[in-house]
Design an enzyme around this catalytic site. Structure first.
Site, mmCIF file in Angstrom:
data_model
loop_
_atom_site.group_PDB
_atom_site.id
_atom_site.type_symbol
_atom_site.label_atom_id
_atom_site.label_comp_id
_atom_site.label_asym_id
_atom_site.label_seq_id
_atom_site.Cartn_x
_atom_site.Cartn_y
_atom_site.Cartn_z
ATOM 1 N N GLU A 264 -8.561 -13.679 2.734
ATOM 2 C CA GLU A 264 -8.229 -12.282 3.005
ATOM 3 C C GLU A 264 -9.373 -11.389 2.559
ATOM 4 O O GLU A 264 -9.921 -11.554 1.463
ATOM 5 C CB GLU A 264 -6.980 -11.819 2.229
ATOM 6 C CG GLU A 264 -5.671 -12.386 2.638
ATOM 7 C CD GLU A 264 -4.527 -11.802 1.796
ATOM 8 O OE1 GLU A 264 -4.722 -10.729 1.169
ATOM 9 O OE2 GLU A 264 -3.453 -12.409 1.758
ATOM 10 N N GLU A 318 1.557 -2.677 8.793
ATOM 11 C CA GLU A 318 2.906 -3.201 8.589
ATOM 12 C C GLU A 318 3.742 -2.178 7.815
ATOM 13 O O GLU A 318 3.510 -1.957 6.627
ATOM 14 C CB GLU A 318 2.836 -4.532 7.856
ATOM 15 C CG GLU A 318 2.082 -5.603 8.636
ATOM 16 C CD GLU A 318 1.768 -6.822 7.795
ATOM 17 O OE1 GLU A 318 2.714 -7.572 7.460
ATOM 18 O OE2 GLU A 318 0.587 -7.017 7.457
ATOM 19 N N LYS A 321 5.832 -2.924 4.191
ATOM 20 C CA LYS A 321 5.229 -3.463 2.975
ATOM 21 C C LYS A 321 5.430 -2.483 1.827
ATOM 22 O O LYS A 321 5.260 -1.275 1.985
ATOM 23 C CB LYS A 321 3.737 -3.723 3.183
ATOM 24 C CG LYS A 321 3.436 -4.861 4.132
ATOM 25 C CD LYS A 321 1.990 -5.313 4.019
ATOM 26 C CE LYS A 321 1.734 -6.003 2.706
ATOM 27 N NZ LYS A 321 0.351 -6.488 2.604
ATOM 28 N N GLU A 327 -1.218 -0.191 1.445
ATOM 29 C CA GLU A 327 -0.631 -1.488 1.784
ATOM 30 C C GLU A 327 -0.142 -1.544 3.226
ATOM 31 O O GLU A 327 -0.101 -2.598 3.834
ATOM 32 C CB GLU A 327 0.529 -1.803 0.849
ATOM 33 C CG GLU A 327 0.131 -2.061 -0.587
ATOM 34 C CD GLU A 327 -0.522 -3.405 -0.781
ATOM 35 O OE1 GLU A 327 -0.444 -4.239 0.152
ATOM 36 O OE2 GLU A 327 -1.114 -3.634 -1.839
#
Length: 388
Positions: A264, A318, A321, A327
């Site tokens: 990541e 997203e 999250k 985030e």
């Protein structure tokens, strides 16, 4: 959805004014699904193709995704969630998991790796730590018995916070309290030929110290860089310094030849008031310059001849999250398939069964999935020891 429905044009990346081929060696993308508004996996296939990604990393083994990518040639890393680790010590449960989540999709879907948990060692959870290696060993034993161990490797992804020392890179070392736990895992990696995965985010270092960490240094922009006095190697970006710190830490425990992959890395396009640097402009520079470096097959100063094996975080923003605003804003794309910021690709027009060419302004007509899988949460929860 069959790929033959889509007629692909000669896509190119237009990154920082430089034209790059659409298919770039070793480009990987993290495909997380902690959201309630994401497109169906069938519609994600051409989107992944449009950015030239040849590898996808999941945080679970979502059968809808794996079926959608059948016969595409895209390599997959699938994940076993942290909550399943204790159960995998049971050989029967491990066998059932592998059969249902891996073997059932082979050979049509190209699954090449299973990650057991995510950032386990930095949760400070003794139970998780104790279950990690046995789960890895149990899943690997099943793969051996099924004759799949040469095709599918087993590993786990670590946070950069497992390092006690990260600067200078030549002095990289693991946390002393984790050495006894991580050494057997490294032995497993070396014995089975699986890679060492690390999640590395220069953004966290900049966010924590924006006055001391030069922005150009973390965004791969032109800068004076720094010289590692221990090795006399010159570094012009933080990510490479972080990677080499990991190589040094591995070497200090006798694992100099263990392959490293960045499971990541990324940069958010939006953040809270105290999340300095979380802007579309900086996200564009970070990910654009990173992809450019990857296309050049340029290694780090310590390993100049080693290809960069990097998975960009993430494919989508997203919305479910937890944690700070950043985030929910790491995605290259918004849930409707349009770019979160301009990076040289415009998405795919599913309704006309054609990819759009850069600059054409095309959008993606997408169908929300019936459900969204989970398997990971906050990526910024662990304390990151910044390289300054």
């Amino acid at each position: 959805m069959e790929l033959s429905r889509f007629q692909y044009s000669s896509l190119v990346f237009l990154i920082s004014g430089i034209v790059l081929p659409a298919v770039v060696t070793a480009v990987g993308i993290n495909y997380g699904q902690i959201a309630n508004n994401l497109p169906s996996p069938d519609d994600v296939v051409p989107l992944v193709r449009s950015i030239g990604a040849s590898r996808v990393k999941l945080y679970d083994a979502d059968p809808r995704v794996l079926r959608s990518f059948a016969n595409t040639g895209v390599e997959f890393i699938v994940g076993l969630g942290n909550e399943y680790l204790s159960k995998m010590k049971d050989p029967e449960k491990a066998l059932a998991w592998v059969k249902a989540n891996v073997q059932a999709h082979l050979p049509d879907t190209n699954i090449t790796c299973i990650t057991i948990g995510n950032e386990i060692l930095t949760f400070n959870d003794t139970s998780l730590n104790d279950n990690l290696l046995p789960a890895m060993q149990s899943i690997h034993a099943v793969l051996v018995n099924l004759g799949l161990d040469k095709q599918v490797s087993v590993t786990t992804a670590h946070s950069l916070a497992i390092l006690e020392t990260s600067y200078p890179p030549s002095a990289g070392a693991f946390r002393r309290d984790l050495v006894d736990c991580i050494t057997p895992i490294l032995n497993f990696n070396a014995k089975t030929g699986s890679p060492f995965l690390i999640n590395a985010y220069p953004f966290f270092a900049y966010k924590a110290n924006p006055k001391q960490v030069p922005l150009d240094f973390v965004l791969f922009q032109p800068n004076q860089g720094v010289v590692d006095t221990g090795s006399n190697l010159h570094y012009d970006n933080m990510l490479f310094a972080q990677i080499d710190a990991v190589y040094s830490a591995l070497a200090s425990l006798g694992f100099k030849k263990l392959p490293v992959q960045i499971s990541e890395t990324g940069w958010p396009s939006k953040g809270d008031e105290d999340e300095t640097g979380a802007t579309p402009e900086n996200a564009k520079k970070y990910n654009g310059n990173l992809i450019k470096l990857m296309s050049q097959k340029r290694g780090t100063p310590m390993r100049p001849n080693s290809d960069l094996n990097i998975y960009v975080f993430a494919l989508f923003n997203e919305n479910m999250k937890p944690g700070p605003t950043s985030e929910r804003n790491y995605g290259l794309f918004k849930p409707d398939g349009t770019p979160a910021y301009p990076l040289g690709f415009s998405g795919i027009d599913v309704s006309s069964n054609n990819t759009t060419t850069p600059g054409s302004g095309g959008n993606v007509t997408l169908t929300p999935p019936a459900t969204s899988s989970t398997g990971y949460l906050s990526i910024s929860s662990a304390t990151v020891r910044a390289i300054v």
